[in-house]
Design a protein around this motif. Structure first.
Motif, short mmCIF file in Angstrom:
data_model
loop_
_atom_site.label_atom_id
_atom_site.label_comp_id
_atom_site.label_asym_id
_atom_site.label_seq_id
_atom_site.Cartn_x
_atom_site.Cartn_y
_atom_site.Cartn_z
N VAL A 292 35.29 -97.20 23.26
CA VAL A 292 35.15 -96.32 24.42
C VAL A 292 33.99 -96.78 25.30
CG1 VAL A 292 34.61 -93.96 25.16
CG2 VAL A 292 36.18 -94.35 23.25
N GLU A 293 32.89 -97.14 24.66
CA GLU A 293 31.72 -97.58 25.42
C GLU A 293 32.02 -98.85 26.20
OE1 GLU A 293 27.17 -96.75 24.37
OE2 GLU A 293 28.17 -98.09 22.97
N ASP A 294 32.71 -99.81 25.58
CA ASP A 294 33.06 -101.05 26.27
C ASP A 294 33.99 -100.79 27.45
OD1 ASP A 294 31.53 -102.50 24.53
OD2 ASP A 294 33.20 -103.28 23.35
N TYR A 295 34.91 -99.83 27.27
CA TYR A 295 35.82 -99.50 28.37
C TYR A 295 35.04 -98.91 29.54
CZ TYR A 295 39.46 -97.31 31.13
OH TYR A 295 40.27 -96.93 32.18
N MET A 296 34.12 -98.01 29.25
CA MET A 296 33.31 -97.41 30.31
C MET A 296 32.47 -98.47 31.02
SD MET A 296 33.97 -94.21 30.52
CE MET A 296 34.48 -92.73 29.64
N LEU A 297 31.91 -99.40 30.25
CA LEU A 297 31.10 -100.47 30.86
C LEU A 297 31.95 -101.35 31.76
CD1 LEU A 297 28.82 -101.52 27.86
CD2 LEU A 297 28.08 -100.47 30.00
N SER A 298 33.23 -101.54 31.39
CA SER A 298 34.12 -102.35 32.24
C SER A 298 34.36 -101.68 33.58
CB SER A 298 35.46 -102.59 31.52
OG SER A 298 36.27 -101.42 31.52
N LYS A 299 34.12 -100.35 33.64
CA LYS A 299 34.25 -99.61 34.89
C LYS A 299 32.90 -99.41 35.58
CE LYS A 299 38.63 -99.04 34.24
NZ LYS A 299 39.62 -99.73 35.11
N GLY A 300 31.88 -100.08 35.03
CA GLY A 300 30.55 -99.98 35.62
C GLY A 300 29.82 -98.70 35.26
N LEU A 301 30.25 -98.04 34.18
CA LEU A 301 29.65 -96.77 33.79
C LEU A 301 29.00 -96.90 32.41
CD1 LEU A 301 32.66 -94.48 34.76
CD2 LEU A 301 30.55 -94.80 36.06
N GLN A 302 27.87 -96.25 32.25
CA GLN A 302 27.16 -96.27 30.97
C GLN A 302 27.14 -94.87 30.37
OE1 GLN A 302 23.55 -98.43 31.17
NE2 GLN A 302 23.34 -98.56 28.97
N ILE A 303 27.41 -94.80 29.06
CA ILE A 303 27.42 -93.51 28.38
C ILE A 303 26.07 -93.26 27.72
CG2 ILE A 303 28.51 -92.14 26.57
CD1 ILE A 303 31.01 -93.73 26.87
N SER A 304 25.53 -92.07 27.94
CA SER A 304 24.29 -91.67 27.28
C SER A 304 24.53 -90.32 26.61
CB SER A 304 23.15 -91.56 28.30
OG SER A 304 22.90 -92.82 28.90
N PRO A 305 25.06 -90.33 25.40
CA PRO A 305 25.40 -89.07 24.73
C PRO A 305 24.16 -88.25 24.37
CG PRO A 305 25.62 -90.91 23.21
CD PRO A 305 25.38 -91.50 24.56
N GLU A 306 24.32 -86.96 24.39
CA GLU A 306 23.23 -86.07 23.97
C GLU A 306 23.20 -85.93 22.46
OE1 GLU A 306 22.76 -82.39 25.92
OE2 GLU A 306 22.78 -83.26 27.93
N ILE A 307 24.38 -86.10 21.83
CA ILE A 307 24.46 -85.98 20.37
C ILE A 307 25.31 -87.14 19.85
CG2 ILE A 307 25.21 -84.55 18.43
CD1 ILE A 307 24.95 -82.10 20.22
N GLU A 308 24.83 -87.78 18.76
CA GLU A 308 25.58 -88.84 18.09
C GLU A 308 25.79 -88.44 16.63
OE1 GLU A 308 24.46 -93.01 20.07
OE2 GLU A 308 22.71 -91.98 19.22
N LEU A 309 27.01 -88.62 16.14
CA LEU A 309 27.36 -88.16 14.80
C LEU A 309 28.10 -89.25 14.03
CD1 LEU A 309 28.77 -84.68 15.88
CD2 LEU A 309 26.58 -85.06 14.74
N GLY A 310 28.12 -89.09 12.70
CA GLY A 310 28.84 -90.03 11.86
C GLY A 310 30.17 -89.51 11.38
N SER A 311 30.58 -88.33 11.85
CA SER A 311 31.79 -87.69 11.35
C SER A 311 32.67 -87.19 12.48
CB SER A 311 31.42 -86.51 10.43
OG SER A 311 32.50 -85.64 10.24
N HIS A 312 33.95 -87.53 12.44
CA HIS A 312 34.90 -87.05 13.45
C HIS A 312 35.05 -85.54 13.36
CE1 HIS A 312 38.90 -86.34 15.31
NE2 HIS A 312 38.57 -87.38 16.07
N ASP A 313 35.07 -84.99 12.15
CA ASP A 313 35.20 -83.54 11.98
C ASP A 313 34.03 -82.80 12.63
OD1 ASP A 313 37.56 -83.86 10.66
OD2 ASP A 313 36.76 -83.51 8.66
N LEU A 314 32.83 -83.37 12.53
CA LEU A 314 31.67 -82.73 13.16
C LEU A 314 31.77 -82.78 14.69
CD1 LEU A 314 28.58 -83.73 10.97
CD2 LEU A 314 29.54 -81.45 11.34
#
Length: 298
Positions: free
Chosen positions: A206-228
């Motif tokens: 997802v991050e690489d796709y956004m960068l290809s559009k000239g956009l950078q992602i800066s998440p407020e929360i990062e997690l190790g679990s899809h359920d979370l």
């Protein structure tokens, strides 16, 4: 004279036990025989492999480097010997799969059940981890198959694509208004985002796709679990990037709402990976056959 392979087996055992005497007990050898084997290997390599102390031994830098390769090689040899024993109608053996928690829970469970019903004497060894971690285990011979998120570039692996999946953004009731009209990616990245950790293959895609559009992602929360991701979005802590196929229950129940995008993120796949250089075990071969047959029929 002790053979070179046996020398390396003694070397690995001493490295893991950190003691000649403990290694000797495990190998049913005398301690002098173990010491002699290590000295013979050091002479042949013209390199000191262990630091000797009254409390035991530790690997030198050269010994540590050698251990990484030898341990992987011996693991592969052991796997090869085990695979030979499995050829009798899959009456014994082990299915060793590396897979992430999310894919195991939302995709593989029915196939585990099918396989177990057909071959109840085959034991399961399921190892969890990130795609990078699991591919490393595959190369060291600790698992036979890895089922993970694609894309994955690795010339040593044979990769079969299984099913397509889609990355979407979801929100809870407080952000429900965002689900009424498609929004631009530029608007999306300004929202409080909840994403998987950086070492996740899904996050990187997802991050690489956004960068290809000239956009950078800066998440407020990062997690190790899809359920979370799903749970935190449900309680309105932000907008979560999730796999649509694994989030359908939340969406169908109205617990989460998909945010439509003007430009959707391209689909990707889940795939089965194995080493090109090592034949699959009979149990792994049969599991892949069941998986591919059921997906085709389904």
């Amino acid at each position: 004279m002790i053979g070179k392979l046996d020398l390396y087996k003694v070397f690995c055992k001493v490295a893991r036990c950190k003691s000649f005497s403990k290694a000797a007990r495990d190998l049913y050898m005398t301690q002098p025989a173990v010491s002699q084997a290590i000295m013979q290997l050091e002479r042949e390599l013209d390199t000191r492999l262990f630091n000797r102390t009254p409390k035991g031994v530790s690997l030198t830098n050269e010994g540590n480097l050698l251990f990484e390769y030898v341990y992987s090689a011996i693991n592969l040899i052991n796997v090869g010997e085990e695979k030979i024993l499995e050829f009798k109608n899959l009456t014994t053996g082990e299915l060793r799969i590396g897979v992430g928690d999310t894919i195991a829970r939302y995709f593989l469970l029915p196939y585990f059940e099918l396989f177990h019903n057909q071959y109840p004497n085959i034991k399961f060894k399921i190892v969890n981890g990130t795609t990078i971690e699991l591919c490393s285990l595959l190369k060291s011979g600790e698992v036979d198959l890895v089922i993970c998120n694609l894309p994955l570039e690795d010339s040593t692996l044979f990769i079969r694509s299984c099913i397509d999946i889609h990355d979407i953004f979801v929100c809870g009731k407080d952000y429900k208004h965002l689900a009424s009209t498609p929004i631009r990616l530029e608007e999306l990245v300004q929202l409080p985002l909840i994403l998987l950790e950086r070492n996740s293959n899904s996050r990187k895609y997802v991050e690489d796709y956004m960068l290809s559009k000239g956009l950078q992602i800066s998440p407020e929360i990062e997690l190790g679990s899809h359920d979370l991701l799903l749970e935190l979005a449900k309680i309105n802590l932000g907008i979560a990037c999730v796999t649509k196929e694994f989030s359908q229950e939340y969406i169908n129940k109205g617990l989460l709402y998909e945010i439509p995008l003007i430009e959707e993120i391209p689909k990707r796949s889940i795939g089965v990976c194995s080493l090109k250089s090592v034949p699959l075990s009979p149990s792994s071969t049969k599991f892949v056959e069941i998986l591919e047959r059921e997906l085709k029929d389904g």
